[in-house]
Design a protein around this motif. Sequence first.
Motif, PDB file in Angstrom:
ATOM      1  N   MET A  47      -7.732  35.880   5.401  1.00  0.00           N
ATOM      2  CA  MET A  47      -6.276  35.773   5.259  1.00  0.00           C
ATOM      3  C   MET A  47      -5.758  36.797   4.254  1.00  0.00           C
ATOM      4  O   MET A  47      -4.719  37.421   4.463  1.00  0.00           O
ATOM      5  CB  MET A  47      -5.895  34.357   4.842  1.00  0.00           C
ATOM      6  N   TYR A  48      -6.481  36.973   3.156  1.00  0.00           N
ATOM      7  CA  TYR A  48      -6.081  37.947   2.138  1.00  0.00           C
ATOM      8  C   TYR A  48      -6.104  39.360   2.710  1.00  0.00           C
ATOM      9  O   TYR A  48      -5.169  40.135   2.512  1.00  0.00           O
ATOM     10  CB  TYR A  48      -7.017  37.844   0.926  1.00  0.00           C
ATOM     11  N   GLN A  49      -7.162  39.684   3.448  1.00  0.00           N
ATOM     12  CA  GLN A  49      -7.268  41.013   4.035  1.00  0.00           C
ATOM     13  C   GLN A  49      -6.169  41.240   5.063  1.00  0.00           C
ATOM     14  O   GLN A  49      -5.615  42.330   5.152  1.00  0.00           O
ATOM     15  CB  GLN A  49      -8.648  41.211   4.656  1.00  0.00           C
ATOM     16  N   SER A  50      -5.854  40.221   5.827  1.00  0.00           N
ATOM     17  CA  SER A  50      -4.797  40.326   6.827  1.00  0.00           C
ATOM     18  C   SER A  50      -3.442  40.566   6.148  1.00  0.00           C
ATOM     19  O   SER A  50      -2.677  41.429   6.564  1.00  0.00           O
ATOM     20  CB  SER A  50      -4.748  39.053   7.673  1.00  0.00           C
ATOM     21  N   ALA A  51      -3.159  39.804   5.105  1.00  0.00           N
ATOM     22  CA  ALA A  51      -1.902  39.959   4.375  1.00  0.00           C
ATOM     23  C   ALA A  51      -1.831  41.335   3.718  1.00  0.00           C
ATOM     24  O   ALA A  51      -0.784  41.978   3.714  1.00  0.00           O
ATOM     25  CB  ALA A  51      -1.752  38.865   3.333  1.00  0.00           C
ATOM     26  N   SER A  52      -2.954  41.789   3.193  1.00  0.00           N
ATOM     27  CA  SER A  52      -3.005  43.095   2.550  1.00  0.00           C
ATOM     28  C   SER A  52      -2.754  44.216   3.557  1.00  0.00           C
ATOM     29  O   SER A  52      -2.028  45.163   3.287  1.00  0.00           O
ATOM     30  CB  SER A  52      -4.363  43.267   1.885  1.00  0.00           C
ATOM     31  N   ALA A  53      -3.340  44.075   4.743  1.00  0.00           N
ATOM     32  CA  ALA A  53      -3.143  45.075   5.797  1.00  0.00           C
ATOM     33  C   ALA A  53      -1.692  45.088   6.264  1.00  0.00           C
ATOM     34  O   ALA A  53      -1.115  46.153   6.503  1.00  0.00           O
ATOM     35  CB  ALA A  53      -4.081  44.799   6.966  1.00  0.00           C
ATOM     36  N   GLU A  54      -1.084  43.915   6.362  1.00  0.00           N
ATOM     37  CA  GLU A  54       0.321  43.835   6.772  1.00  0.00           C
ATOM     38  C   GLU A  54       1.216  44.489   5.736  1.00  0.00           C
ATOM     39  O   GLU A  54       2.146  45.204   6.075  1.00  0.00           O
ATOM     40  CB  GLU A  54       0.732  42.380   6.971  1.00  0.00           C
ATOM     41  N   ALA A  55       0.939  44.251   4.471  1.00  0.00           N
ATOM     42  CA  ALA A  55       1.746  44.845   3.399  1.00  0.00           C
ATOM     43  C   ALA A  55       1.611  46.359   3.411  1.00  0.00           C
ATOM     44  O   ALA A  55       2.579  47.085   3.239  1.00  0.00           O
ATOM     45  CB  ALA A  55       1.333  44.284   2.048  1.00  0.00           C
ATOM     46  N   LYS A  56       0.396  46.841   3.624  1.00  0.00           N
ATOM     47  CA  LYS A  56       0.172  48.288   3.658  1.00  0.00           C
ATOM     48  C   LYS A  56       0.898  48.907   4.840  1.00  0.00           C
ATOM     49  O   LYS A  56       1.533  49.944   4.720  1.00  0.00           O
ATOM     50  CB  LYS A  56      -1.325  48.592   3.747  1.00  0.00           C
ATOM     51  N   THR A  57       0.837  48.257   5.991  1.00  0.00           N
ATOM     52  CA  THR A  57       1.507  48.764   7.190  1.00  0.00           C
ATOM     53  C   THR A  57       3.010  48.823   6.980  1.00  0.00           C
ATOM     54  O   THR A  57       3.654  49.790   7.347  1.00  0.00           O
ATOM     55  CB  THR A  57       1.180  47.869   8.413  1.00  0.00           C
ATOM     56  N   SER A  58       3.569  47.793   6.343  1.00  0.00           N
ATOM     57  CA  SER A  58       5.022  47.779   6.143  1.00  0.00           C
ATOM     58  C   SER A  58       5.455  48.808   5.101  1.00  0.00           C
ATOM     59  O   SER A  58       6.611  49.194   5.058  1.00  0.00           O
ATOM     60  CB  SER A  58       5.492  46.385   5.736  1.00  0.00           C
TER      61      SER A  58
END
Length: 110
Positions: free
Chosen positions: A52-63
């Motif tokens: 979940m942390y990695q997913s949230a981190s990837a989403e933040a980076k993408t945005s």
Amino acid sequence: KESGDKMKPEDKKELEEKLEALKKVKDTDQYDEIKKKMEEMNVVAQRIGTAMYQSASAEAKTSAEPTADNPIGEQPNGDTGAGDKKKEEGDKKEDKKKDGEVVEGEVESN
């Protein structure tokens, strides 16, 4: 329960199964079995949390990456991330000034 909607259904099911297995032995005197069930549940929970942390981190980076709609890579709150370090450094300088100390790189005027 708070993050149930954010995890994969198979992960949620596995975690619930480990929790149920722990509940079955928690009121027994089988301390080794309780410890084993807790460790099994913790392993699953940590794996889910990491995902979940990695997913949230990837989403933040993408945005934060520049796109045609967002050419400077602003965060959803409008922040580009620039200036945060300078603000923190400024806050540290203010803290030292309160103590009456001279901050490195500044000239004290009388």
